[in-house]
Scaffold this active site. Structure first.
Site, PDB file in Angstrom:
ATOM      1  CE1 TYR A  66      -4.224  -1.414  -0.356  1.00 39.37           C
ATOM      2  CE2 TYR A  66      -3.210  -3.129   0.987  1.00 39.37           C
ATOM      3  CZ  TYR A  66      -4.228  -2.702   0.146  1.00 39.37           C
ATOM      4  OH  TYR A  66      -5.240  -3.555  -0.213  1.00 39.37           O
ATOM      5  NE  ARG A  75      -2.941  -0.330  -5.091  1.00 44.58           N
ATOM      6  CZ  ARG A  75      -4.096  -0.846  -4.659  1.00 44.58           C
ATOM      7  NH1 ARG A  75      -4.077  -1.834  -3.774  1.00 44.58           N
ATOM      8  NH2 ARG A  75      -5.241  -0.381  -5.089  1.00 44.58           N
ATOM      9  CG  HIS A  81     -13.982  -2.257  -2.078  1.00 43.68           C
ATOM     10  ND1 HIS A  81     -13.820  -2.796  -3.334  1.00 43.68           N
ATOM     11  CD2 HIS A  81     -15.031  -2.934  -1.515  1.00 43.68           C
ATOM     12  CE1 HIS A  81     -14.745  -3.736  -3.538  1.00 43.68           C
ATOM     13  NE2 HIS A  81     -15.479  -3.833  -2.455  1.00 43.68           N
ATOM     14  N   GLY A 115     -16.292   0.555 -15.605  1.00 41.45           N
ATOM     15  CA  GLY A 115     -14.906   0.173 -15.361  1.00 41.45           C
ATOM     16  C   GLY A 115     -14.711  -0.856 -14.269  1.00 41.45           C
ATOM     17  CG  ASN A 145     -15.827  -2.730 -18.172  1.00 43.15           C
ATOM     18  OD1 ASN A 145     -15.311  -1.966 -17.354  1.00 43.15           O
ATOM     19  ND2 ASN A 145     -15.424  -3.982 -18.320  1.00 43.15           N
ATOM     20  CG  LEU A 146     -11.115  -1.642 -22.564  1.00 43.62           C
ATOM     21  CD1 LEU A 146     -11.139  -0.328 -23.334  1.00 43.62           C
ATOM     22  CD2 LEU A 146      -9.732  -1.866 -21.956  1.00 43.62           C
TER      23      LEU A 146
HETATM   24  C1  BJW Z   1     -11.641  -0.249 -18.410  1.00 42.00           C
HETATM   25  C2  BJW Z   1     -10.552   0.503 -18.832  1.00 42.00           C
HETATM   26  C3  BJW Z   1     -10.817   1.761 -19.415  1.00 42.00           C
HETATM   27  C4  BJW Z   1      -9.808  -1.355 -18.035  1.00 42.00           C
HETATM   28  N1  BJW Z   1     -12.079   2.177 -19.518  1.00 42.00           N
HETATM   29  N2  BJW Z   1     -12.879   0.177 -18.536  1.00 42.00           N
HETATM   30  C5  BJW Z   1     -17.977 -16.793  -3.474  1.00 42.00           C
HETATM   31  C6  BJW Z   1     -19.053 -16.302  -4.202  1.00 42.00           C
HETATM   32  C7  BJW Z   1     -19.475 -14.974  -4.067  1.00 42.00           C
HETATM   33  C8  BJW Z   1     -18.822 -14.119  -3.192  1.00 42.00           C
HETATM   34  C9  BJW Z   1     -17.761 -14.610  -2.474  1.00 42.00           C
HETATM   35  C10 BJW Z   1     -17.348 -15.935  -2.609  1.00 42.00           C
HETATM   36  N3  BJW Z   1     -16.264 -16.123  -1.795  1.00 42.00           N
HETATM   37  C11 BJW Z   1     -16.009 -14.965  -1.164  1.00 42.00           C
HETATM   38  C12 BJW Z   1     -16.900 -14.038  -1.563  1.00 42.00           C
HETATM   39  C13 BJW Z   1     -16.944 -12.605  -1.152  1.00 42.00           C
HETATM   40  C14 BJW Z   1     -15.777 -11.806  -1.685  1.00 42.00           C
HETATM   41  C15 BJW Z   1     -15.730 -11.966  -3.195  1.00 42.00           C
HETATM   42  O1  BJW Z   1     -16.388 -11.270  -3.946  1.00 42.00           O
HETATM   43  N4  BJW Z   1     -14.914 -12.858  -3.718  1.00 42.00           N
HETATM   44  C16 BJW Z   1     -14.875 -13.111  -5.171  1.00 42.00           C
HETATM   45  C17 BJW Z   1     -13.471 -12.918  -5.679  1.00 42.00           C
HETATM   46  C18 BJW Z   1     -15.487 -14.444  -5.436  1.00 42.00           C
HETATM   47  N5  BJW Z   1     -16.028 -10.409  -1.313  1.00 42.00           N
HETATM   48  C19 BJW Z   1     -15.648  -9.934  -0.136  1.00 42.00           C
HETATM   49  O2  BJW Z   1     -15.007 -10.579   0.667  1.00 42.00           O
HETATM   50  C20 BJW Z   1     -16.121  -8.534   0.179  1.00 42.00           C
HETATM   51  N6  BJW Z   1     -16.782  -8.511   1.434  1.00 42.00           N
HETATM   52  C21 BJW Z   1     -17.951  -9.173   1.611  1.00 42.00           C
HETATM   53  O3  BJW Z   1     -18.506  -9.792   0.725  1.00 42.00           O
HETATM   54  O4  BJW Z   1     -18.461  -9.024   2.886  1.00 42.00           O
HETATM   55  C22 BJW Z   1     -19.709  -9.675   3.189  1.00 42.00           C
HETATM   56  C23 BJW Z   1     -20.821  -8.675   3.181  1.00 42.00           C
HETATM   57  C24 BJW Z   1     -21.389  -8.287   1.989  1.00 42.00           C
HETATM   58  C25 BJW Z   1     -22.446  -7.362   1.994  1.00 42.00           C
HETATM   59  C26 BJW Z   1     -22.892  -6.845   3.185  1.00 42.00           C
HETATM   60  C27 BJW Z   1     -22.306  -7.216   4.374  1.00 42.00           C
HETATM   61  C28 BJW Z   1     -21.262  -8.143   4.376  1.00 42.00           C
HETATM   62  C29 BJW Z   1     -14.932  -7.573   0.276  1.00 42.00           C
HETATM   63  C30 BJW Z   1     -14.279  -7.356  -1.052  1.00 42.00           C
HETATM   64  C31 BJW Z   1     -13.007  -6.523  -0.869  1.00 42.00           C
HETATM   65  C32 BJW Z   1     -12.311  -6.225  -2.194  1.00 42.00           C
HETATM   66  N7  BJW Z   1     -11.052  -5.624  -1.939  1.00 42.00           N
HETATM   67  C33 BJW Z   1     -10.214  -5.226  -3.078  1.00 42.00           C
HETATM   68  C34 BJW Z   1      -8.801  -4.787  -2.533  1.00 42.00           C
HETATM   69  C35 BJW Z   1      -8.870  -3.682  -1.491  1.00 42.00           C
HETATM   70  C36 BJW Z   1      -8.776  -2.318  -2.081  1.00 42.00           C
HETATM   71  C37 BJW Z   1      -7.476  -2.072  -2.846  1.00 42.00           C
HETATM   72  O5  BJW Z   1      -6.401  -2.551  -2.448  1.00 42.00           O
HETATM   73  O6  BJW Z   1      -7.521  -1.353  -3.859  1.00 42.00           O
HETATM   74  O7  BJW Z   1     -10.875  -4.199  -3.820  1.00 42.00           O
HETATM   75  S1  BJW Z   1      -9.966  -6.528  -4.298  1.00 42.00           S
HETATM   76  C38 BJW Z   1     -10.004  -5.457  -5.689  1.00 42.00           C
HETATM   77  O8  BJW Z   1     -11.127  -5.872  -6.518  1.00 42.00           O
HETATM   78  C39 BJW Z   1     -10.315  -4.056  -5.145  1.00 42.00           C
HETATM   79  C40 BJW Z   1     -11.353  -3.598  -6.131  1.00 42.00           C
HETATM   80  O9  BJW Z   1     -12.137  -2.549  -5.596  1.00 42.00           O
HETATM   81  C41 BJW Z   1     -12.129  -4.849  -6.441  1.00 42.00           C
HETATM   82  C42 BJW Z   1     -12.923  -4.786  -7.727  1.00 42.00           C
HETATM   83  O10 BJW Z   1     -12.073  -4.692  -8.840  1.00 42.00           O
HETATM   84  P1  BJW Z   1     -12.524  -3.862 -10.121  1.00 42.00           P
HETATM   85  O11 BJW Z   1     -12.660  -2.440  -9.761  1.00 42.00           O
HETATM   86  O12 BJW Z   1     -13.692  -4.519 -10.754  1.00 42.00           O
HETATM   87  O13 BJW Z   1     -11.208  -3.988 -11.042  1.00 42.00           O
HETATM   88  P2  BJW Z   1     -10.847  -5.134 -12.128  1.00 42.00           P
HETATM   89  O14 BJW Z   1      -9.408  -5.003 -12.423  1.00 42.00           O
HETATM   90  O15 BJW Z   1     -11.338  -6.440 -11.720  1.00 42.00           O
HETATM   91  O16 BJW Z   1     -11.685  -4.697 -13.418  1.00 42.00           O
HETATM   92  C43 BJW Z   1     -11.381  -3.507 -14.150  1.00 42.00           C
HETATM   93  C44 BJW Z   1     -12.283  -3.445 -15.373  1.00 42.00           C
HETATM   94  O17 BJW Z   1     -12.039  -2.202 -16.017  1.00 42.00           O
HETATM   95  C45 BJW Z   1     -12.016  -4.548 -16.406  1.00 42.00           C
HETATM   96  O18 BJW Z   1     -13.247  -5.156 -16.780  1.00 42.00           O
HETATM   97  C46 BJW Z   1     -11.417  -3.812 -17.597  1.00 42.00           C
HETATM   98  O19 BJW Z   1     -11.812  -4.327 -18.853  1.00 42.00           O
HETATM   99  C47 BJW Z   1     -11.959  -2.422 -17.417  1.00 42.00           C
HETATM  100  N8  BJW Z   1     -11.101  -1.349 -17.965  1.00 42.00           N
HETATM  101  N9  BJW Z   1      -9.369  -0.146 -18.656  1.00 42.00           N
HETATM  102  C48 BJW Z   1     -13.062   1.423 -19.142  1.00 42.00           C
HETATM  103  N10 BJW Z   1      -9.778   2.599 -19.913  1.00 42.00           N
END
Ligand code: BJW
Length: 231
Positions: A49, A52, A104, A171, A198-199
Site C-alpha cells: 500500500y 500504491r 472499499h 470500469g 466498460n472496456l
Molecule cells: C476499463 C478501462 C478503461 C480497463 N475504460 N474500462 C464466493 C461467491 C461470491 C462471493 C464470495 C465468494 N467467496 C467470497 C466471496 C466474497 C468476496 C468476493 O467477492 N470474492 C470473489 C473474488 C469471489 N467479497 C468480499 O469478501 C467482500 N466482502 C464481503 O462480501 O463481505 C460480506 C458482506 C457483503 C455485503 C454486506 C455485508 C457483508 C470484500 C471485497 C473486498 C475487495 N477488496 C479489493 C482490494 C482492497 C482495495 C485495494 O487494495 O484497492 O478491492 S480486491 C479489488 O477488486 C479491489 C477492487 O475494488 C475490487 C474490484 O475490482 P474492479 O474495480 O472490478 O477492477 P478489475 O481489475 O477487476 O476490473 C477492471 C475493469 O475495467 C475490467 O473489466 C477492464 O476491462 C476495465 N477497464 N481499462 C473502461 N480505460
C-alpha cells in the site's frame, strides 16, 4: 446510481486488478489483500500500500474526463445521484464529486486497530508507526476493505439501490461481491434501467439492459451528455 471500478482510473495512470497487466498479475491476493495476510506479515502489506499511495500522490496522476463527467452529472442532474466507488483512490473527489461512497475504503486514510480512529494519511505506514490518537505503536493499517471484510456504508448503498431509476456500472470486471450483485438488485428489485460502460464485456454483462464497450474517457462523457440532453 453509478458504480465505478478500477477501469475508470486506468487512463489516469493507475493500475486495474484483473487485466493482463493488472495488480493481481504480479501480487497474490492472499499475500496483500486479506486480514490474514496483514496478521501474518504486516510489513509486506504496508509495503504494497505504501507503493500504491506514493503512486497516487505522483503529480502526474490526475482525474480524467470520465471522473469529470460524473462530477458534472451530479451537479446538473435534477434528482439525487449517488456515486459508489470500489476504488480507494481520490480521483472522484478531486474531479468534484461529493455524493460519494468509497465502499472499499480510501488509500489516503489510516485506521487504528487499537482505538478505531480513522485519520487522513499521506505518508508511508510501517509496523512501528504510532497512532496519532492513542499513541499505540504498530496498530495502524490502511483504511481499506480486504477480502472477508464488510464493505463500508452498505446501508446507504442498499437504500440507494432500492430507490434508483437508473444504475450505471463503469470500469469494473464484475468479479467482486457484493458490488457485482448491485445490478441485479437495481434491475429486479428497484426496476431500474441498467447500463454497463466498460472496456470489454464484464463477467455480469448479461444482467444489464444495455452495454457499451470502449475506454471510459470516451464512453462516460458521451453518456452523461446524452442523459443531460434529456432533462
Ligand atoms: C476499463 C478501462 C478503461 C480497463 N475504460 N474500462 C464466493 C461467491 C461470491 C462471493 C464470495 C465468494 N467467496 C467470497 C466471496 C466474497 C468476496 C468476493 O467477492 N470474492 C470473489 C473474488 C469471489 N467479497 C468480499 O469478501 C467482500 N466482502 C464481503 O462480501 O463481505 C460480506 C458482506 C457483503 C455485503 C454486506 C455485508 C457483508 C470484500 C471485497 C473486498 C475487495 N477488496 C479489493 C482490494 C482492497 C482495495 C485495494 O487494495 O484497492 O478491492 S480486491 C479489488 O477488486 C479491489 C477492487 O475494488 C475490487 C474490484 O475490482 P474492479 O474495480 O472490478 O477492477 P478489475 O481489475 O477487476 O476490473 C477492471 C475493469 O475495467 C475490467 O473489466 C477492464 O476491462 C476495465 N477497464 N481499462 C473502461 N480505460
Amino acid at each position: 446510481m453509478v458504480l465505478t471500478g478500477a477501469g475508470i482510473s486506468k487512463e489516469s495512470g493507475l493500475e486495474t486488478f484483473r487485466d493482463a497487466d493488472g495488480i493481481w498479475s504480479t501480487v497474490r491476493i492472499e499475500d496483500v489483500a486479506t486480514p490474514e495476510a496483514f496478521a501474518r506479515d504486516p510489513g509486506r502489506v504496508h509495503a504494497f500500500y505504501n507503493a500504491r499511495r506514493r503512486g497516487l500522490l505522483d503529480p502526474k496522476i490526475q482525474p480524467n474526463a470520465a471522473h469529470a463527467a460524473l462530477a458534472r452529472l451530479e451537479r446538473a442532474w435534477p434528482g439525487p445521484v449517488l456515486l459508489v466507488t470500489q476504488n480507494i483512490d481520490d480521483l472522484h473527489e478531486r474531479a468534484g464529486s461529493s455524493a460519494l461512497v468509497h465502499m472499499h475504503g480510501e488509500m489516503l486514510k489510516a485506521r487504528c486497530g487499537g482505538c478505531g480512529t480513522i485519520a487522513p494519511w499521506r505518508d508511508d505506514l510501517g509496523v512501528d508507526t504510532v497512532c496519532p490518537a492513542c499513541r499505540g505503536a504498530g496498530t495502524l493499517r490502511p483504511d481499506v476493505v480486504w477480502f472477508g471484510e464488510t464493505p463500508l456504508e452498505m446501508e446507504r448503498i442498499v437504500a440507494a439501490l432500492a430507490a434508483c431509476a437508473l444504475f450505471v456500472s463503469i470500469g469494473t470486471s464484475g468479479n467482486v461481491y457484493p458490488a457485482a450483485g448491485f445490478v441485479e438488485e437495481a434491475r429486479y428489485v428497484a426496476g431500474a434501467h441498467t447500463v454497463e460502460l466498460n472496456l470489454e464485456p464484464s463477467a455480469g454483462v448479461t444482467a444489464f439492459h444495455e452495454a457499451r464497450h470502449g475506454p471510459a474517457t470516451v464512453l462516460v462523457p458521451a453518456f452523461v451528455e446524452e442523459l443531460l440532453a434529456r432533462v
